[in-house]
Motif scaffolding. Structure first.
Motif, PDB file in Angstrom:
ATOM      1  N   PRO A  42     -11.796  -3.584  -4.988  1.00  0.00           N
ATOM      2  CA  PRO A  42     -12.259  -3.624  -3.598  1.00  0.00           C
ATOM      3  C   PRO A  42     -11.499  -2.663  -2.687  1.00  0.00           C
ATOM      4  O   PRO A  42     -12.080  -2.022  -1.816  1.00  0.00           O
ATOM      5  N   THR A  43     -10.177  -2.591  -2.867  1.00  0.00           N
ATOM      6  CA  THR A  43      -9.350  -1.597  -2.189  1.00  0.00           C
ATOM      7  C   THR A  43      -8.952  -0.558  -3.224  1.00  0.00           C
ATOM      8  O   THR A  43      -8.436  -0.914  -4.279  1.00  0.00           O
ATOM      9  N   PRO A  44      -9.206   0.742  -2.988  1.00  0.00           N
ATOM     10  CA  PRO A  44      -8.816   1.756  -3.970  1.00  0.00           C
ATOM     11  C   PRO A  44      -7.344   1.621  -4.344  1.00  0.00           C
ATOM     12  O   PRO A  44      -6.493   1.369  -3.495  1.00  0.00           O
ATOM     13  N   ALA A  45      -7.054   1.764  -5.631  1.00  0.00           N
ATOM     14  CA  ALA A  45      -5.702   1.541  -6.138  1.00  0.00           C
ATOM     15  C   ALA A  45      -5.060   2.854  -6.583  1.00  0.00           C
ATOM     16  O   ALA A  45      -5.739   3.825  -6.909  1.00  0.00           O
TER      17      ALA A  45
ATOM     18  N   LEU B 164       0.819  -1.204   0.000  1.00  0.00           N
ATOM     19  CA  LEU B 164       0.000   0.000   0.000  1.00  0.00           C
ATOM     20  C   LEU B 164       0.852   1.254   0.000  1.00  0.00           C
ATOM     21  O   LEU B 164       1.964   1.271   0.536  1.00  0.00           O
ATOM     22  N   ALA B 165       0.298   2.295  -0.605  1.00  0.00           N
ATOM     23  CA  ALA B 165       0.807   3.653  -0.448  1.00  0.00           C
ATOM     24  C   ALA B 165      -0.314   4.420   0.233  1.00  0.00           C
ATOM     25  O   ALA B 165      -1.368   4.647  -0.366  1.00  0.00           O
ATOM     26  N   GLY B 166      -0.132   4.763   1.503  1.00  0.00           N
ATOM     27  CA  GLY B 166      -1.253   5.273   2.278  1.00  0.00           C
ATOM     28  C   GLY B 166      -2.263   4.152   2.464  1.00  0.00           C
ATOM     29  O   GLY B 166      -1.925   3.053   2.888  1.00  0.00           O
ATOM     30  N   ARG B 167      -3.512   4.403   2.087  1.00  0.00           N
ATOM     31  CA  ARG B 167      -4.564   3.384   2.160  1.00  0.00           C
ATOM     32  C   ARG B 167      -4.883   2.802   0.785  1.00  0.00           C
ATOM     33  O   ARG B 167      -5.863   2.064   0.642  1.00  0.00           O
ATOM     34  N   GLN B 168      -4.074   3.117  -0.203  1.00  0.00           N
ATOM     35  CA  GLN B 168      -4.351   2.672  -1.565  1.00  0.00           C
ATOM     36  C   GLN B 168      -3.409   1.549  -1.989  1.00  0.00           C
ATOM     37  O   GLN B 168      -2.225   1.549  -1.648  1.00  0.00           O
ATOM     38  N   LYS B 169      -3.952   0.618  -2.758  1.00  0.00           N
ATOM     39  CA  LYS B 169      -3.167  -0.520  -3.207  1.00  0.00           C
ATOM     40  C   LYS B 169      -2.271  -0.135  -4.375  1.00  0.00           C
ATOM     41  O   LYS B 169      -2.728   0.387  -5.379  1.00  0.00           O
TER      42      LYS B 169
ATOM     43  N   VAL C  63       5.756 -20.350  -7.846  1.00  0.00           N
ATOM     44  CA  VAL C  63       5.792 -19.133  -8.664  1.00  0.00           C
ATOM     45  C   VAL C  63       5.231 -17.992  -7.830  1.00  0.00           C
ATOM     46  O   VAL C  63       4.112 -18.081  -7.310  1.00  0.00           O
ATOM     47  N   VAL C  64       6.011 -16.942  -7.689  1.00  0.00           N
ATOM     48  CA  VAL C  64       5.591 -15.753  -6.947  1.00  0.00           C
ATOM     49  C   VAL C  64       5.380 -14.632  -7.959  1.00  0.00           C
ATOM     50  O   VAL C  64       6.335 -14.122  -8.543  1.00  0.00           O
ATOM     51  N   GLY C  65       4.121 -14.296  -8.194  1.00  0.00           N
ATOM     52  CA  GLY C  65       3.799 -13.218  -9.120  1.00  0.00           C
ATOM     53  C   GLY C  65       3.688 -11.902  -8.388  1.00  0.00           C
ATOM     54  O   GLY C  65       3.058 -11.818  -7.328  1.00  0.00           O
ATOM     55  N   ILE C  66       4.308 -10.865  -8.945  1.00  0.00           N
ATOM     56  CA  ILE C  66       4.317  -9.540  -8.326  1.00  0.00           C
ATOM     57  C   ILE C  66       3.898  -8.524  -9.384  1.00  0.00           C
ATOM     58  O   ILE C  66       4.603  -8.315 -10.371  1.00  0.00           O
ATOM     59  N   GLY C  67       2.747  -7.924  -9.184  1.00  0.00           N
ATOM     60  CA  GLY C  67       2.252  -6.922 -10.123  1.00  0.00           C
ATOM     61  C   GLY C  67       2.244  -5.547  -9.486  1.00  0.00           C
ATOM     62  O   GLY C  67       1.682  -5.372  -8.399  1.00  0.00           O
ATOM     63  N   THR C  68       2.855  -4.575 -10.159  1.00  0.00           N
ATOM     64  CA  THR C  68       2.992  -3.238  -9.593  1.00  0.00           C
ATOM     65  C   THR C  68       2.431  -2.196 -10.554  1.00  0.00           C
ATOM     66  O   THR C  68       2.746  -2.202 -11.749  1.00  0.00           O
ATOM     67  N   ASN C  69       1.603  -1.296 -10.024  1.00  0.00           N
ATOM     68  CA  ASN C  69       1.035  -0.210 -10.827  1.00  0.00           C
ATOM     69  C   ASN C  69       2.071   0.901 -10.963  1.00  0.00           C
ATOM     70  O   ASN C  69       2.234   1.715 -10.057  1.00  0.00           O
ATOM     71  N   VAL C  70       2.757   0.900 -12.073  1.00  0.00           N
ATOM     72  CA  VAL C  70       3.802   1.904 -12.294  1.00  0.00           C
ATOM     73  C   VAL C  70       3.224   3.171 -12.910  1.00  0.00           C
ATOM     74  O   VAL C  70       3.414   4.276 -12.392  1.00  0.00           O
ATOM     75  N   VAL C  71       2.515   3.027 -14.031  1.00  0.00           N
ATOM     76  CA  VAL C  71       1.998   4.206 -14.736  1.00  0.00           C
ATOM     77  C   VAL C  71       0.489   4.361 -14.623  1.00  0.00           C
ATOM     78  O   VAL C  71      -0.043   5.442 -14.890  1.00  0.00           O
ATOM     79  N   ALA C  72      -0.227   3.279 -14.264  1.00  0.00           N
ATOM     80  CA  ALA C  72      -1.690   3.341 -14.219  1.00  0.00           C
ATOM     81  C   ALA C  72      -2.208   2.374 -13.177  1.00  0.00           C
ATOM     82  O   ALA C  72      -1.565   1.370 -12.865  1.00  0.00           O
ATOM     83  N   ALA C  73      -3.404   2.677 -12.649  1.00  0.00           N
ATOM     84  CA  ALA C  73      -4.035   1.824 -11.644  1.00  0.00           C
ATOM     85  C   ALA C  73      -5.456   1.517 -12.080  1.00  0.00           C
ATOM     86  O   ALA C  73      -6.133   2.362 -12.668  1.00  0.00           O
ATOM     87  N   PRO C  74      -5.948   0.315 -11.774  1.00  0.00           N
ATOM     88  CA  PRO C  74      -7.325  -0.021 -12.127  1.00  0.00           C
ATOM     89  C   PRO C  74      -8.321   0.748 -11.270  1.00  0.00           C
ATOM     90  O   PRO C  74      -8.003   1.193 -10.169  1.00  0.00           O
ATOM     91  N   GLU C  75      -9.541   0.876 -11.779  1.00  0.00           N
ATOM     92  CA  GLU C  75     -10.613   1.539 -11.045  1.00  0.00           C
ATOM     93  C   GLU C  75     -11.645   0.503 -10.608  1.00  0.00           C
ATOM     94  O   GLU C  75     -11.740  -0.578 -11.172  1.00  0.00           O
TER      95      GLU C  75
END
Length: 270
Positions: free
Chosen positions: A163-166, A124-129, A148-160
């Motif tokens: 369940p948890t604001p991104a 999280l960054a603050g309360r956002q995923k 397999v450990v998958g790691i997905g990071t929102n670099v340039v865009a976040a989904p809308e």
């Protein structure tokens, strides 16, 4: 700019398969494991079209975001392998802190960006995923486990509508490329993986994870299938279960569920 491993990851013997676009880095990694690949090997892209998160939720990475999966074939039980997700969270938090400081220095901005780890698998960054982690495991010949450990990071865009604001690094003012973040992540993973040491070092991983835990000591509600448990987020135990302390002092271990903090927990908004 091309994806490359960091120097620590290279010296530790990690290998890399990079893709311009792919359906799912996790699916590719597991398919390679079924075909006899034992790793350790990274699979990475800046555009993922058919990824998934926990509970089979879609996880699409538009171009510019980071979708990465690490394949490790190890001789541990599934329960021990599950604790590797906490090492992944630490590695990602370390990488995010480093690229944020470097981006801040380039722009002469503030370097006080803070990230936290939300049980069991979010950053999280603050309360956002900002990022999510997904572990998958299958038995392979020889009695070992392909993890397999998958790691997905929102670099340039976040989904809308999640369940948890991104949020994304770009929205936070951290302007960095997916390639730069991955290089730092690969090095941070090599360190965290070494500390974890096939589960033998989970005590130290747990200690560090709790130092960065979101909502520790605060009201929490956990949705576990059709039931919910509410109380105080007390700790995580030696198996990585979240411990919820009820008003009467009773401590309940939870192995899986969706976590809600603060006002959402108090209101039972599940």
């Amino acid at each position: 700019m091309a994806f490359t491993l960091g120097p620590r990851a290279k010296s530790a013997g990690y290998r890399l398969a990079a893709f311009d676009q792919i359906g799912s880095t996790n699916a590719e990694a597991m398919a390679r494991a079924r075909d006899g690949e034992y790793g350790p090997m990274w699979f990475v892209t800046s555009e993922q079209t058919a990824g998934r998160g926990r509970r089979h939720r879609p996880w699409v990475a538009p171009r510019g975001n980071l979708a990465s999966s690490i394949l490790e074939v190890i001789d541990v039980s599934p329960a021990v392998a599950a604790t590797l997700g906490f090492a992944a969270g630490l590695a990602l938090e370390t990488a995010l802190q480093k690229v944020s400081i470097e981006a801040s220095l380039r722009s002469a901005g503030s370097d006080d960006m803070k990230y936290s780890l939300k049980w069991p698998n979010d950053v999280l960054a603050g309360r956002q995923k900002l990022a999510g982690i997904l572990l998958e495991a299958e038995a392979v010949p020889g009695g070992r486990l392909a993890v397999v450990v998958g790691i997905g990071t929102n670099v340039v865009a976040a989904p809308e509508g999640t369940p948890t604001p991104a949020t994304s690094l770009a929205k936070l003012g951290v302007h960095v490329g997916a390639e730069d973040l991955f290089a730092e992540l690969s090095d941070a993973w090599a360190e965290s993986r070494g500390i974890w040491d096939n589960g033998r070092g989970f005590g130290e991983i747990r200690r560090r994870w709790l130092e960065r835990a979101a909502g520790l000591g605060q009201p929490v509600a956990v949705q576990t299938g059709t039931a919910s448990v509410e109380g105080i987020f007390d700790t995580i135990d030696e198996q990585g279960c979240l411990i919820v302390r009820k008003a009467d002092g009773h401590r309940i271990p939870i192995s899986a569920g969706d976590v809600y903090f603060g006002s959402a927990a108090s209101a039972g908004a599940l």
